[in-house]
Design a protein around this motif. Sequence first.
Motif, PDB file in Angstrom:
ATOM      1  N   THR A  93      35.817  10.631  -3.261  1.00 33.00           N
ATOM      2  CA  THR A  93      37.236  11.298  -3.341  1.00 33.00           C
ATOM      3  C   THR A  93      38.202  11.480  -4.559  1.00 33.00           C
ATOM      4  O   THR A  93      39.342  11.934  -3.960  1.00 33.00           O
ATOM      5  N   ASP A 117      39.911  12.457   2.022  1.00 31.38           N
ATOM      6  CA  ASP A 117      39.887  11.347   2.736  1.00 31.38           C
ATOM      7  C   ASP A 117      38.287  11.094   3.494  1.00 31.38           C
ATOM      8  O   ASP A 117      37.565   9.724   4.150  1.00 31.38           O
ATOM      9  N   SER A 120      36.418   9.365   1.218  1.00 30.65           N
ATOM     10  CA  SER A 120      36.727   7.673   1.398  1.00 30.65           C
ATOM     11  C   SER A 120      36.066   6.970   2.382  1.00 30.65           C
ATOM     12  O   SER A 120      35.697   5.411   2.237  1.00 30.65           O
TER      13      SER A 120
END
Length: 346
Positions: A93, A117, A120
């Motif tokens: 990330t 994203d 994550s």
Amino acid sequence: MAEILRKAHVLNPTNPNKSTKLFGGKASGILNWNDIAYPHFYKHREQIRALFWRASEVDMTQDVKQFPELPERTKNAFLKIIGLLATLDGPQTRIAHAISQYATDPSVQSIMATIADQESEHNHSYAYVLSSVVSLAEQNESFETGRKDLVLLKRNQRIMDVYNTFVEKPTIENVLKTIVYTALLEGLFFYSGFAFFYNLARQQLMVGTSTMISYINREELQHGRFISELFRATLAENPHLNTEGFADWVYEQFRVSVELESEWSRYILAGIDGIDLVEMEGYVKYRANKMLRLMGLSEIYPEHTKNTMPWIEAYVDNFDGNKTDFFEQKSRQYTKTSDLNGFDEL
């Protein structure tokens, strides 16, 4: 002395909208997808964004019931592999964000934001899996694996060195080296761990976890494809780095990574029913060849041009736009839970 890159300006209207260079160039910061320097990046953007999902949508009901019944060796491998994946995906990330900060092409900035994203969510999914099947103390212990397990620390040392060097000294060469290791993570380092979960699914065990891993795997494949394109384009823009010496460095990283991945496989997968360690090593070399071809480089394992674990193709390399069932290979939809982890169905 190598030039240190500056972070790209957020907005500079005196520059053209179409970037002059991927890194170290000029661009206004205004992104027009219909007029970008590398038009095929738009296709990658669409393929990556098409794979949106959330960990909380995956039903873990059966996994909750099955995990206590797994052999101790399998449970230990399960927890350590989750620890490995979290160790790799957590930094992804940040490194995606770091690359985007120095990219002067706004299309690259945008794509890397989406990748960050998704990485994550990958990291979140590992916590979600563990919260489904073990106590908080065991969850925390699994996440400590990346800090304490000596085999894993050895395996990850080069990744740490390359990533941290880029953050401390952001040159074009260090960008390229970071992209190489990002490609290795997306296309090679995860795969013995993925194979472990897919092997459980073959036995109709922990299918919720394996389903989640397959969604992660789909995204990693798309990330790897884009990262490989970014590597080729960046190298083409910087021909002074397109040397035999740099190519030799890349090949050496792949060879060492294959050795470390195989060592990890022998350490974590020994004694796991359904996993042949010789086949696993062959599969790792096969994956290395695939990633090198994507990056425009030559294969280094000519004896491993075919998949030594063909059963894994049901989960990995033949993805199209549909999610498919592990056993019957029929198109299916997510099985979503109505409460956290499906506990309301227990």
